[in-house]
Design a protein around this motif. Structure first.
Motif, PDB file in Angstrom:
ATOM      1  N   PRO A 181       0.839  -1.201   0.000  1.00  0.00           N
ATOM      2  CA  PRO A 181       0.000   0.000   0.000  1.00  0.00           C
ATOM      3  C   PRO A 181       0.879   1.258   0.000  1.00  0.00           C
ATOM      4  O   PRO A 181       1.903   1.309   0.687  1.00  0.00           O
ATOM      5  N   VAL A 182       0.489   2.263  -0.780  1.00  0.00           N
ATOM      6  CA  VAL A 182       1.235   3.519  -0.877  1.00  0.00           C
ATOM      7  C   VAL A 182       0.252   4.683  -0.837  1.00  0.00           C
ATOM      8  O   VAL A 182      -0.785   4.644  -1.515  1.00  0.00           O
ATOM      9  N   GLY A 183       0.575   5.700  -0.048  1.00  0.00           N
ATOM     10  CA  GLY A 183      -0.275   6.889   0.036  1.00  0.00           C
ATOM     11  C   GLY A 183      -1.669   6.537   0.524  1.00  0.00           C
ATOM     12  O   GLY A 183      -1.829   5.748   1.461  1.00  0.00           O
ATOM     13  N   PRO A 184      -2.691   7.067  -0.138  1.00  0.00           N
ATOM     14  CA  PRO A 184      -4.063   6.795   0.309  1.00  0.00           C
ATOM     15  C   PRO A 184      -4.596   5.449  -0.170  1.00  0.00           C
ATOM     16  O   PRO A 184      -5.724   5.092   0.153  1.00  0.00           O
ATOM     17  N   HIS A 185      -3.780   4.718  -0.905  1.00  0.00           N
ATOM     18  CA  HIS A 185      -4.251   3.481  -1.541  1.00  0.00           C
ATOM     19  C   HIS A 185      -4.012   2.271  -0.632  1.00  0.00           C
ATOM     20  O   HIS A 185      -2.881   1.966  -0.292  1.00  0.00           O
ATOM     21  N   PRO A 186      -5.094   1.589  -0.234  1.00  0.00           N
ATOM     22  CA  PRO A 186      -4.987   0.509   0.748  1.00  0.00           C
ATOM     23  C   PRO A 186      -4.534  -0.826   0.154  1.00  0.00           C
ATOM     24  O   PRO A 186      -4.383  -1.794   0.890  1.00  0.00           O
ATOM     25  N   HIS A 187      -4.347  -0.882  -1.148  1.00  0.00           N
ATOM     26  CA  HIS A 187      -3.937  -2.120  -1.817  1.00  0.00           C
ATOM     27  C   HIS A 187      -2.692  -1.868  -2.650  1.00  0.00           C
ATOM     28  O   HIS A 187      -2.300  -0.721  -2.874  1.00  0.00           O
ATOM     29  N   PHE A 188      -2.076  -2.946  -3.138  1.00  0.00           N
ATOM     30  CA  PHE A 188      -1.013  -2.804  -4.120  1.00  0.00           C
ATOM     31  C   PHE A 188      -1.614  -2.026  -5.300  1.00  0.00           C
ATOM     32  O   PHE A 188      -2.807  -2.163  -5.594  1.00  0.00           O
ATOM     33  N   SER A 189      -0.785  -1.246  -5.996  1.00  0.00           N
ATOM     34  CA  SER A 189      -1.328  -0.467  -7.110  1.00  0.00           C
ATOM     35  C   SER A 189      -0.221   0.056  -8.008  1.00  0.00           C
ATOM     36  O   SER A 189       0.952   0.037  -7.643  1.00  0.00           O
ATOM     37  N   TYR A 190      -0.639   0.518  -9.170  1.00  0.00           N
ATOM     38  CA  TYR A 190       0.211   1.368  -9.993  1.00  0.00           C
ATOM     39  C   TYR A 190      -0.649   2.479 -10.553  1.00  0.00           C
ATOM     40  O   TYR A 190      -1.860   2.352 -10.684  1.00  0.00           O
ATOM     41  N   GLN A 191       0.017   3.581 -10.843  1.00  0.00           N
ATOM     42  CA  GLN A 191      -0.681   4.778 -11.314  1.00  0.00           C
ATOM     43  C   GLN A 191      -0.525   4.919 -12.818  1.00  0.00           C
ATOM     44  O   GLN A 191       0.527   4.625 -13.372  1.00  0.00           O
TER      45      GLN A 191
ATOM     46  N   ALA B 207     -14.107  11.154  -7.238  1.00  0.00           N
ATOM     47  CA  ALA B 207     -13.548   9.885  -7.718  1.00  0.00           C
ATOM     48  C   ALA B 207     -14.532   9.109  -8.585  1.00  0.00           C
ATOM     49  O   ALA B 207     -15.748   9.234  -8.446  1.00  0.00           O
ATOM     50  N   ILE B 208     -13.955   8.300  -9.437  1.00  0.00           N
ATOM     51  CA  ILE B 208     -14.703   7.339 -10.256  1.00  0.00           C
ATOM     52  C   ILE B 208     -14.127   5.962  -9.929  1.00  0.00           C
ATOM     53  O   ILE B 208     -12.909   5.795  -9.884  1.00  0.00           O
ATOM     54  N   TRP B 209     -14.993   5.007  -9.704  1.00  0.00           N
ATOM     55  CA  TRP B 209     -14.560   3.642  -9.405  1.00  0.00           C
ATOM     56  C   TRP B 209     -15.000   2.699 -10.514  1.00  0.00           C
ATOM     57  O   TRP B 209     -16.144   2.755 -10.957  1.00  0.00           O
ATOM     58  N   MET B 210     -14.103   1.834 -10.912  1.00  0.00           N
ATOM     59  CA  MET B 210     -14.441   0.696 -11.767  1.00  0.00           C
ATOM     60  C   MET B 210     -14.154  -0.538 -10.934  1.00  0.00           C
ATOM     61  O   MET B 210     -13.030  -0.737 -10.482  1.00  0.00           O
ATOM     62  N   GLY B 211     -15.164  -1.348 -10.707  1.00  0.00           N
ATOM     63  CA  GLY B 211     -14.997  -2.496  -9.823  1.00  0.00           C
ATOM     64  C   GLY B 211     -15.427  -2.137  -8.412  1.00  0.00           C
ATOM     65  O   GLY B 211     -16.193  -1.202  -8.188  1.00  0.00           O
ATOM     66  N   ARG B 212     -14.886  -2.866  -7.470  1.00  0.00           N
ATOM     67  CA  ARG B 212     -15.288  -2.739  -6.067  1.00  0.00           C
ATOM     68  C   ARG B 212     -14.677  -1.496  -5.427  1.00  0.00           C
ATOM     69  O   ARG B 212     -13.460  -1.323  -5.436  1.00  0.00           O
ATOM     70  N   GLN B 213     -15.513  -0.635  -4.884  1.00  0.00           N
ATOM     71  CA  GLN B 213     -15.032   0.545  -4.171  1.00  0.00           C
ATOM     72  C   GLN B 213     -14.486   0.115  -2.822  1.00  0.00           C
ATOM     73  O   GLN B 213     -15.090  -0.701  -2.121  1.00  0.00           O
ATOM     74  N   VAL B 214     -13.322   0.659  -2.449  1.00  0.00           N
ATOM     75  CA  VAL B 214     -12.698   0.341  -1.163  1.00  0.00           C
ATOM     76  C   VAL B 214     -12.384   1.649  -0.435  1.00  0.00           C
ATOM     77  O   VAL B 214     -12.143   2.673  -1.078  1.00  0.00           O
ATOM     78  N   PRO B 215     -12.407   1.636   0.890  1.00  0.00           N
ATOM     79  CA  PRO B 215     -12.084   2.848   1.639  1.00  0.00           C
ATOM     80  C   PRO B 215     -10.619   3.254   1.436  1.00  0.00           C
ATOM     81  O   PRO B 215      -9.720   2.404   1.510  1.00  0.00           O
ATOM     82  N   LEU B 216     -10.403   4.523   1.163  1.00  0.00           N
ATOM     83  CA  LEU B 216      -9.051   5.052   1.034  1.00  0.00           C
ATOM     84  C   LEU B 216      -8.556   5.544   2.391  1.00  0.00           C
ATOM     85  O   LEU B 216      -9.342   5.762   3.313  1.00  0.00           O
ATOM     86  N   ILE B 217      -7.260   5.755   2.503  1.00  0.00           N
ATOM     87  CA  ILE B 217      -6.650   6.284   3.719  1.00  0.00           C
ATOM     88  C   ILE B 217      -6.529   7.797   3.526  1.00  0.00           C
ATOM     89  O   ILE B 217      -5.498   8.312   3.086  1.00  0.00           O
ATOM     90  N   LEU B 218      -7.611   8.510   3.808  1.00  0.00           N
ATOM     91  CA  LEU B 218      -7.704   9.932   3.471  1.00  0.00           C
ATOM     92  C   LEU B 218      -7.070  10.851   4.498  1.00  0.00           C
ATOM     93  O   LEU B 218      -6.811  12.024   4.197  1.00  0.00           O
ATOM     94  N   ASP B 219      -6.767  10.353   5.692  1.00  0.00           N
ATOM     95  CA  ASP B 219      -6.197  11.241   6.705  1.00  0.00           C
ATOM     96  C   ASP B 219      -4.812  11.747   6.313  1.00  0.00           C
ATOM     97  O   ASP B 219      -4.333  12.733   6.866  1.00  0.00           O
ATOM     98  N   ILE B 220      -4.178  11.137   5.323  1.00  0.00           N
ATOM     99  CA  ILE B 220      -2.867  11.642   4.890  1.00  0.00           C
ATOM    100  C   ILE B 220      -2.993  13.045   4.279  1.00  0.00           C
ATOM    101  O   ILE B 220      -2.020  13.781   4.223  1.00  0.00           O
ATOM    102  N   PHE B 221      -4.189  13.411   3.843  1.00  0.00           N
ATOM    103  CA  PHE B 221      -4.407  14.728   3.251  1.00  0.00           C
ATOM    104  C   PHE B 221      -4.734  15.795   4.290  1.00  0.00           C
ATOM    105  O   PHE B 221      -4.742  16.978   3.960  1.00  0.00           O
TER     106      PHE B 221
END
Length: 114
Positions: free
Chosen positions: A45-55, A96-110
């Motif tokens: 997980p990186v930044g507000p993203h609770p799962h593995f990801s790429y941008q 935000a726009i979601w494709m697939g399952r929406q998951v809670p982000l880690i928004l307190d970093i903002f």
């Protein structure tokens, strides 16, 4: 708010160990299909993203073609998409726009002051 405030867009492709190969294959297809900026392949997980990801960073004029293509080619992967207006919390939480399952982000970093 005027749409000219949107500088560009980010799509974050989420994956886990079971979907890693599918995420990598999608990344390669994106790179072959679009002239687009690809971020790092994070297997944590990186930044507000609770799962593995790429941008995937893309320009305003790429919005319709890229999202249309992604809609038909993402498979079972979840993709989180947001504009970049300079207001990170609003962009990630309210625009935000979601494709697939929406998951809670880690928004307190903002909002936290470290």
């Amino acid at each position: 708010m005027d749409i000219d405030k949107i500088r560009d867009w980010h799509a974050h492709v989420y994956f886990d160990t079971a979907s890693r190969d599918a995420a990598w294959a999608l990344r390669e297809r994106i790179e072959r299909t679009f002239e687009i900026e690809m971020g790092r392949f994070h297997e944590k997980p990186v930044g507000p993203h609770p799962h593995f990801s790429y941008q995937v960073a893309f320009r305003n004029e790429q919005f319709a073609p890229f999202l249309s293509w992604l809609t038909l080619n993402r498979g079972d992967l979840t993709v989180f998409i947001h504009p970049n207006t300079g207001h990170d919390l609003d962009d990630h939480r309210d625009r935000a726009i979601w494709m697939g399952r929406q998951v809670p982000l880690i928004l307190d970093i903002f909002t936290r002051k470290d």
